[in-house]
Structures are given as structure tokens and as C-alpha cells.
Write a protein that holds these residues in place. Structure first.
Motif, PDB file in Angstrom:
ATOM      1  N   ASP A 337       0.832  -1.206   0.000  1.00  0.00           N
ATOM      2  CA  ASP A 337       0.000   0.000   0.000  1.00  0.00           C
ATOM      3  C   ASP A 337       0.873   1.265   0.000  1.00  0.00           C
ATOM      4  N   TYR A 338       1.918   1.277   0.842  1.00  0.00           N
ATOM      5  CA  TYR A 338       2.812   2.445   0.936  1.00  0.00           C
ATOM      6  C   TYR A 338       3.548   2.677  -0.392  1.00  0.00           C
ATOM      7  N   LEU A 339       4.084   1.593  -0.965  1.00  0.00           N
ATOM      8  CA  LEU A 339       4.835   1.728  -2.220  1.00  0.00           C
ATOM      9  C   LEU A 339       3.947   2.235  -3.357  1.00  0.00           C
ATOM     10  N   GLU A 340       2.748   1.650  -3.477  1.00  0.00           N
ATOM     11  CA  GLU A 340       1.868   2.006  -4.596  1.00  0.00           C
ATOM     12  C   GLU A 340       1.228   3.375  -4.411  1.00  0.00           C
ATOM     13  N   ASN A 341       0.742   3.640  -3.203  1.00  0.00           N
ATOM     14  CA  ASN A 341      -0.100   4.833  -3.014  1.00  0.00           C
ATOM     15  C   ASN A 341       0.627   6.053  -2.458  1.00  0.00           C
ATOM     16  N   THR A 342       1.739   5.843  -1.744  1.00  0.00           N
ATOM     17  CA  THR A 342       2.493   6.995  -1.218  1.00  0.00           C
ATOM     18  C   THR A 342       3.688   7.302  -2.122  1.00  0.00           C
ATOM     19  N   MET A 343       4.415   6.248  -2.519  1.00  0.00           N
ATOM     20  CA  MET A 343       5.637   6.458  -3.307  1.00  0.00           C
ATOM     21  C   MET A 343       5.406   6.394  -4.823  1.00  0.00           C
ATOM     22  N   ASN A 344       4.198   5.964  -5.237  1.00  0.00           N
ATOM     23  CA  ASN A 344       3.907   5.784  -6.670  1.00  0.00           C
ATOM     24  C   ASN A 344       4.948   4.909  -7.374  1.00  0.00           C
ATOM     25  N   VAL A 345       5.324   3.829  -6.693  1.00  0.00           N
ATOM     26  CA  VAL A 345       6.262   2.867  -7.277  1.00  0.00           C
ATOM     27  C   VAL A 345       5.452   1.649  -7.741  1.00  0.00           C
ATOM     28  N   THR A 346       5.763   1.149  -8.917  1.00  0.00           N
ATOM     29  CA  THR A 346       5.092  -0.054  -9.426  1.00  0.00           C
ATOM     30  C   THR A 346       5.444  -1.250  -8.551  1.00  0.00           C
ATOM     31  N   VAL A 347       4.444  -2.057  -8.184  1.00  0.00           N
ATOM     32  CA  VAL A 347       4.701  -3.283  -7.431  1.00  0.00           C
ATOM     33  C   VAL A 347       4.235  -4.471  -8.263  1.00  0.00           C
ATOM     34  N   ARG A 348       5.116  -5.443  -8.429  1.00  0.00           N
ATOM     35  CA  ARG A 348       4.788  -6.667  -9.160  1.00  0.00           C
ATOM     36  C   ARG A 348       4.826  -7.824  -8.164  1.00  0.00           C
ATOM     37  N   CYS A 349       3.816  -8.694  -8.209  1.00  0.00           N
ATOM     38  CA  CYS A 349       3.791  -9.856  -7.320  1.00  0.00           C
ATOM     39  C   CYS A 349       4.104 -11.125  -8.123  1.00  0.00           C
ATOM     40  N   THR A 350       5.000 -11.962  -7.604  1.00  0.00           N
ATOM     41  CA  THR A 350       5.330 -13.232  -8.280  1.00  0.00           C
ATOM     42  C   THR A 350       5.159 -14.398  -7.311  1.00  0.00           C
ATOM     43  N   LYS A 351       5.306 -15.593  -7.844  1.00  0.00           N
ATOM     44  CA  LYS A 351       5.286 -16.792  -7.001  1.00  0.00           C
ATOM     45  C   LYS A 351       6.460 -16.748  -6.030  1.00  0.00           C
ATOM     46  N   THR A 352       6.344 -17.482  -4.921  1.00  0.00           N
ATOM     47  CA  THR A 352       7.421 -17.566  -3.933  1.00  0.00           C
ATOM     48  C   THR A 352       8.641 -18.257  -4.558  1.00  0.00           C
ATOM     49  N   GLY A 353       9.822 -17.808  -4.175  1.00  0.00           N
ATOM     50  CA  GLY A 353      11.069 -18.379  -4.699  1.00  0.00           C
ATOM     51  C   GLY A 353      11.877 -17.313  -5.397  1.00  0.00           C
ATOM     52  N   VAL A 354      13.152 -17.209  -4.992  1.00  0.00           N
ATOM     53  CA  VAL A 354      14.004 -16.117  -5.473  1.00  0.00           C
ATOM     54  C   VAL A 354      14.094 -16.064  -6.995  1.00  0.00           C
ATOM     55  N   LYS A 355      14.122 -17.232  -7.636  1.00  0.00           N
ATOM     56  CA  LYS A 355      14.311 -17.183  -9.094  1.00  0.00           C
ATOM     57  C   LYS A 355      13.133 -16.495  -9.788  1.00  0.00           C
ATOM     58  N   HIS A 356      11.919 -16.627  -9.207  1.00  0.00           N
ATOM     59  CA  HIS A 356      10.750 -15.948  -9.804  1.00  0.00           C
ATOM     60  C   HIS A 356      10.873 -14.426  -9.648  1.00  0.00           C
ATOM     61  N   LEU A 357      11.339 -13.997  -8.467  1.00  0.00           N
ATOM     62  CA  LEU A 357      11.499 -12.554  -8.225  1.00  0.00           C
ATOM     63  C   LEU A 357      12.583 -11.971  -9.128  1.00  0.00           C
ATOM     64  N   HIS A 358      13.709 -12.689  -9.221  1.00  0.00           N
ATOM     65  CA  HIS A 358      14.848 -12.214 -10.025  1.00  0.00           C
ATOM     66  C   HIS A 358      14.411 -12.033 -11.484  1.00  0.00           C
ATOM     67  N   HIS A 359      13.682 -13.028 -11.981  1.00  0.00           N
ATOM     68  CA  HIS A 359      13.213 -13.016 -13.365  1.00  0.00           C
ATOM     69  C   HIS A 359      12.296 -11.808 -13.631  1.00  0.00           C
ATOM     70  N   ALA A 360      11.364 -11.558 -12.691  1.00  0.00           N
ATOM     71  CA  ALA A 360      10.428 -10.425 -12.863  1.00  0.00           C
ATOM     72  C   ALA A 360      11.163  -9.089 -12.781  1.00  0.00           C
ATOM     73  N   ALA A 361      12.177  -8.993 -11.910  1.00  0.00           N
ATOM     74  CA  ALA A 361      12.924  -7.735 -11.741  1.00  0.00           C
ATOM     75  C   ALA A 361      13.672  -7.339 -13.013  1.00  0.00           C
ATOM     76  N   LEU A 362      14.026  -8.339 -13.819  1.00  0.00           N
ATOM     77  CA  LEU A 362      14.752  -8.075 -15.070  1.00  0.00           C
ATOM     78  C   LEU A 362      13.909  -7.308 -16.091  1.00  0.00           C
ATOM     79  N   GLU A 363      12.585  -7.268 -15.876  1.00  0.00           N
ATOM     80  CA  GLU A 363      11.699  -6.620 -16.854  1.00  0.00           C
ATOM     81  C   GLU A 363      11.683  -5.084 -16.731  1.00  0.00           C
ATOM     82  N   PHE A 364      12.354  -4.544 -15.710  1.00  0.00           N
ATOM     83  CA  PHE A 364      12.305  -3.092 -15.465  1.00  0.00           C
ATOM     84  C   PHE A 364      13.692  -2.471 -15.610  1.00  0.00           C
ATOM     85  N   ASP A 365      13.727  -1.132 -15.760  1.00  0.00           N
ATOM     86  CA  ASP A 365      15.030  -0.445 -15.795  1.00  0.00           C
ATOM     87  C   ASP A 365      15.757  -0.648 -14.463  1.00  0.00           C
ATOM     88  N   VAL A 366      14.983  -0.495 -13.370  1.00  0.00           N
ATOM     89  CA  VAL A 366      15.515  -0.732 -12.027  1.00  0.00           C
ATOM     90  C   VAL A 366      14.520  -1.640 -11.310  1.00  0.00           C
TER      91      VAL A 366
END
Length: 545
Positions: A337-366
Motif C-alpha cells: 500500500d505504501y509503495l503504490e499509493n504513497t511512493m507511486n512505485v510499481t509493485v509486481r507480485c510473483t510466485k514464492t522463490g528467489v528465481k521468480h522474483l529475479h526473473h520479474a525484476a529483469l523486466e524493469f530499468d531498475v
């Protein structure tokens, strides 16, 4: 093939125990160390094949991370320092479970399927943690590498992230850094020193940090690193391995799960403390307030601090780069809620497990990703790094933009982009707190976590639970999601989801609500629904209070 004769000869010295079957998962193989000698030898063989296939250096780390000391494990590191490609996980499992007389045909099957050129040179980097079993097990890995004619470099005692870093440095011809432990310290500490140069009047008190090293490799490597920090950070190391047992009542996993201070560390009100896990790829922060109440700052709080800092720098630098935070369903609702509504930062949710998070993070500039357990890092795209570098070298821009661009450059250099790294994450967090002149209490107050509870329900077969929407909704068994939805409606600010364990026949239940009593009650009611609809075994779940 003459090498196969050597493999046959050597494999007799690393026999497979009868009837033992192990699976290569996100964390590689993990088991009691007495079962792992043949696995290590065979993973040495697999690393040689992977190296030939990718024409790159491959890494092998002997560690069981936050597991108890009697366990051990092994994981392979791919060319850019990332986790082993998913398609090769099944080869790892096949090789590990092949009977002695099937080993050569299993190797041949991989060679044929992958079209591997047997004459290609192979290179493997090996590292190990401080467990007493790691010395003989890493020797078994080296035996496997040499049996198939591979070249090896044995780094000895290193943290898991340091080995990932070495592999990346080697395969980028040194562009990412120098493939030595000394080179790792120099790169990170130089960048840290440049960053904290932007902190005005930081007192010695603010520079002090208490670190719980989990009686593991992180404590040894932190001690080596401190000498490179030129007093920019004053560290007191507890649980340094001189007397306590690895991960026993200490370390990041213990602190996160038990929600309390580790044994063997003296915490005074206001002290800033952090804990590593056994192989130093996770970190969590915490403190005790003036009433001696324990406060945990987990992966969600860390991701929020880092992404807020980066977003501010990108704005100051006038760079229009897309920044996102990647979370799992376990991330606290307040952080999202804080990230999306106060900081206006995009939040992406993935399945549990580091490899899923790492893979999704690659889709953005940062892409900033942290699991709630404290494993995480920041990934910068090549385009983002280039833009930041161009700006830092542009003599026509004003001082504020220039300063922000230079700070972003230092931030990139303090981060280990290959994998979550407790040493690197600690330096980044300490630099941000110093630059913002922020105490650990102020950081904790950025947002307040919603009370939550995690429970486990034993079932006869975990596969009856099937989920969708990044594990946030249950598709089967019939009626379960409807039951959860109806229960959630009866509480304020509530949310709950269930997911099958990856390793045992249990279903994990997560619930959060506006009060701890409500979160506990909701978790219990959802557990009952799982027990009744998904084939619970044993006694019905009891209320928590």
C-alpha cells in the motif's frame, strides 16, 4: 571416451547409498551431510557439462544456508552469476538418483540432448561454507570436475554471493569486477565510501552497527571486509563462530521466524542490529525500543527503504527510468500500500522463490526485489546503467543532477546484482541511513506492518492445492477459495492465502488483519477450511488462544 573410464573409477569412491532419492530444488540439494558425497561428485560432473554447453565458467557452492550444522547442500551457479537454468535442474536430479551402473549412460543422455561438444574446455569455480562437512564434500566436487577433465579454481571459504560474484566477473572478462575476494571487497567498499561521502555530519554513534554472523561464513568475511572501510562504519560482530553452533538460535531465519533477538547478542535500546544467515545471502534488521519491545525490519522494509532512495535519486537526476519493487504474496499489505499509493512505485507480485522474483525484476530499468526473509538485491538494466554513466560524465548538467548521477553510479557498484548478498545489502542500507540522517526507529516508522500469522496444515497430499494469481488464489480443491473469501470479509484490512509447501505434505496458511487477535483468528479459521476441504491429517487445527 577415455574420460568416462576415469568417471567410472572415481565414482566407485563416491558410492550412492541404496534407495536414496533427492530432488534439485530452488536451493539446490540439501540433506544430512552423510548422504551427500555421491551428489557432490556428480554435481562436479554436471558442472563440467554445463560449462562445455555454455562455453563459460560455472560455479558450485557447497552450503546449506540457514539449515542446521549437520546438514549440507550444493547449488550450481550459471554464467552471469544467476541460479542454474530450470531445464538443467532435472538433469541434476537425474544424475543424483542414477544407480552406479547407469551413471555413464545418464551423462551420455545429457551430452546428446544438449548437443555438447566433448572437446570443449571446461572451467568450474568451487566455494564452501564453514560446516565441518564442507571440506570433504567440496573435495568430492573437485574429484567430479577433474574426472571429466574440467579445470577448477577452489576459492575455499567464501559466502555464497561471493562465489556468484566471482563467476560473473570471470564470464564478463572482468567488466563486472576482479574475480578475487580482495577485488570484491575493494569494489564494494570503495563505492560505499563514495556514497557516505554524501552524508553530512554523521556521528560515531550513527555509524555503529551490531551484526549477528549466525556463527557462519558471513562473520569471517565481514571481519576481512571491515579493514577496507576506513572507519566509515563501526561494526561489532556477535555469533562470530568462535563458540556457538552455526544457525543455532541465531541468524536471519531464526530472527524472522521467532520474531526475537538472537542468542549471543547484547541489544541496548536504540542499537541498530542485523543478522545474516549461514551463507550470508540474507539479511534482516531489528532493534529494541525504550520499553525493550523487539522491532523487526524484514525484506519488505528493506525493499521500501532502497526503492524510496533510488526513486528520489532518479527524480533528482532527471532520469525517466521505470523502477519497480517485486514482492511475493507474503509481503505485508502495508508495504504494498505504501509503495503504490504513497511512493507511486510499481509493485509486481510473483510466485514464492528467489528465481521468480529475479526473473520479474529483469523486466524493469531498475528492479528491486526482496523476499520477506531478507533475501534480495537490485537489478539495473544495461540501458539504465548506460544512461546513468552518460549523465555522470556530462559536464553541461547542473550540480544537483550531477551529484544524483554519481550517487546512482556508486549505488550500482555497492550492489551485488547476481544474487541477494548480506554484506552488500548491509553496506547499501547503512549508506542510505547515513545519507538520510535516519535512525533505525525512523526507518521502522515509514509504515506500520499489519499484524499477521503464518500456520501449517498437514494434509495427505499437498498436490490437491492448486493456485493462480502468483499463489494468491486457490483454484482447487473446489470451494476452498470461496470459503477463504467469506472468512476474509468478516475482518478489517484482512487478507489470506494458502499454498502447498514445495518439500513436504503441508499447506502453508498466511493471514493478516488490523489486529493480531484478528490475524490469529483468521489464520485459524482458514486452517480449518484447508483441513476440511483439502484432506487434513491428524487432529483438527486448534485455536491459537
Amino acid at each position: 571416451m577415455a574420460q568416462f573410464e576415469e568417471v567410472s573409477k572415481q565414482s566407485i569412491l563416491h558410492p550412492k547409498p541404496a534407495g536414496l532419492a533427492l530432488q534439485y530444488g530452488t536451493a539446490g540439494f540439501r540433506s544430512n551431510s552423510i548422504h551427500l558425497d555421491h551428489i557432490m561428485f556428480r554435481m562436479g560432473l554436471l558442472a563440467v557439462l554445463r560449462s562445455k554447453k555454455t562455453k563459460s565458467t560455472i560455479g558450485i557452492m557447497v552450503t546449506a544456508s540457514h539449515n542446521p550444522e549437520e546438514d549440507n547442500g550444493v547449488k550450481l551457479v550459471d554464467p552471469m552469476g544467476e541460479m542454474l537454468a530450470a531445464t538443467w535442474e532435472s538433469y541434476a536430479t537425474m544424475l543424483a538418483n542414477a544407480e552406479q551402473e547407469e551413471l555413464i549412460s545418464a551423462l551420455n543422455e545429457i551430452i546428446e540432448k544438449e548437443g555438447i561438444d566433448k572437446s570443449q574446455e571446461a572451467s568450474v569455480f568451487v566455494g564452501k561454507d564453514t560446516r565441518s562437512s564442507s571440506a570433504s564434500l567440496s573435495q568430492a566436487v573437485l574429484d567430479g570436475v577433474h574426472a571429466l577433465g574440467g579445470h577448477s579454481k577452489d576459492y575455499g571459504l567464501v559466502t555464497t554471493p561471493q562465489l556468484h560474484y566471482m563467476v560473473c566477473c570471470k564470464n564478463t572478462q572482468g567488466k563486472y569486477g576482479d574475480a578475487t575476494v580482495e577485488g570484491y571487497y575493494k569494489k564494494l567498499c570503495q563505492a560505499f565510501t563514495q556514497l557516505v561521502g554524501n552524508a553530512s555530519n554523521c556521528t560515531d554513534d550513527q555509524k555503529h552497527l551490531c551484526v549477528d554472523g549466525a556463527n557462519g561464513i558471513g562473520a569471517l568475511k565481514l571481519r576481512e571486509m571491515i579493514s577496507h572501510l576506513n572507519k566509515g562504519l563501526q561494526v561489532t560482530i556477535f555469533n562470530d563462530g568462535s563458540k556457538g553452533k552455526l544457525n543455532h538460535q541465531c541468524g536471519a531465519d531464526f530472527v524472522k521466524v521467532q520474531q526475537k533477538t538472537p542468542t549471543g547478542i547484547q541489544v541496548n535500546p536504540g542499537d541498530r542490529c542485523c543478522s545474516f544467515d549461514g551463507d550470508a545471502d540474507r539479511i534482516v534488521y531489528y532493534f529494541a525500543d525504550s520499553q525493550q519491545v523487539f522491532h523487526l525490519l524484514d525484506g519488505d522494509k528493506i525493499a521500501t527503504l532502497i526503492s524510496t532512495f533510488l526513486k528520489e535519486l532518479l527524480i533528482q537526476a532527471g532520469l525517466n527510468l521505470k523502477i519497480a519493487v517485486v514482492q511475493t504474496a507474503y509481503a505485508n499489505g502495508s508495504s504494498t500500500d505504501y509503495l503504490e499509493n504513497t511512493m507511486n512505485v510499481t509493485v509486481r507480485c510473483t510466485k514464492t522463490g528467489v528465481k521468480h522474483l529475479h526473473h520479474a525484476a529483469l523486466e524493469f530499468d531498475v528492479g528491486v526485489y526482496f523476499e520477506a526473509n531478507g533475501h534480495g538485491t537490485v537489478l539495473f538494466s544495461k540501458a539504465a546503467e548506460d544512461k546513468i554513466q552518460q549523465l555522470a560524465q556530462d559536464s553541461r548538467i547542473d550540480d544537483e543532477r550531477k551529484r544524483a548521477a554519481l550517487m546512482l553510479q556508486s549505488t550500482i557498484n555497492v550492489i551485488n546484482q547476481t544474487v541477494g548478498d548480506a554484506l552488500s545489502d548491509m553496506l547499501l542500507i547503512e549508506a542510505i541511513l547515513a545519507i538520510k540522517g535516519m535512525t533505525v526507529e525512523q526507518w521502522d516508522r515509514i509504515y506500520t506492518d499489519l499484524p499477521n500469522r503464518q500456520l501449517k496444515v498437514k494434509v495427505s497430499d499437498r498436490r490437491v492445492i492448486d493456485t493462480t494469481d502468483a499463489e494468491r488464489r486457490a483454484v482447487s480443491p473446489a470451494g476452498l477459495q470461496e470459503a477463504i473469501d467469506n472468512l476474509v470479509k468478516t475482518y478489517r484490512k484482512a487478507r489470506s492465502f494458502v499454498r502447498p509447501s514445495g518439500t513436504e505434505d503441508v499447506v502453508r496458511v498466511y493471514a493478516e488483519a488490523d489486529t493480531q487477535e484478528s490475524a490469529d483468528a483468521l489464520a485459524h479459521e482458514v486452517s480449518l477450511a484447508v483441513y476440511r476441504l483439502a484432506g487434513g491429517v491428524g487432529e483438527e487445527p486448534k485455536p491459537l488462544h
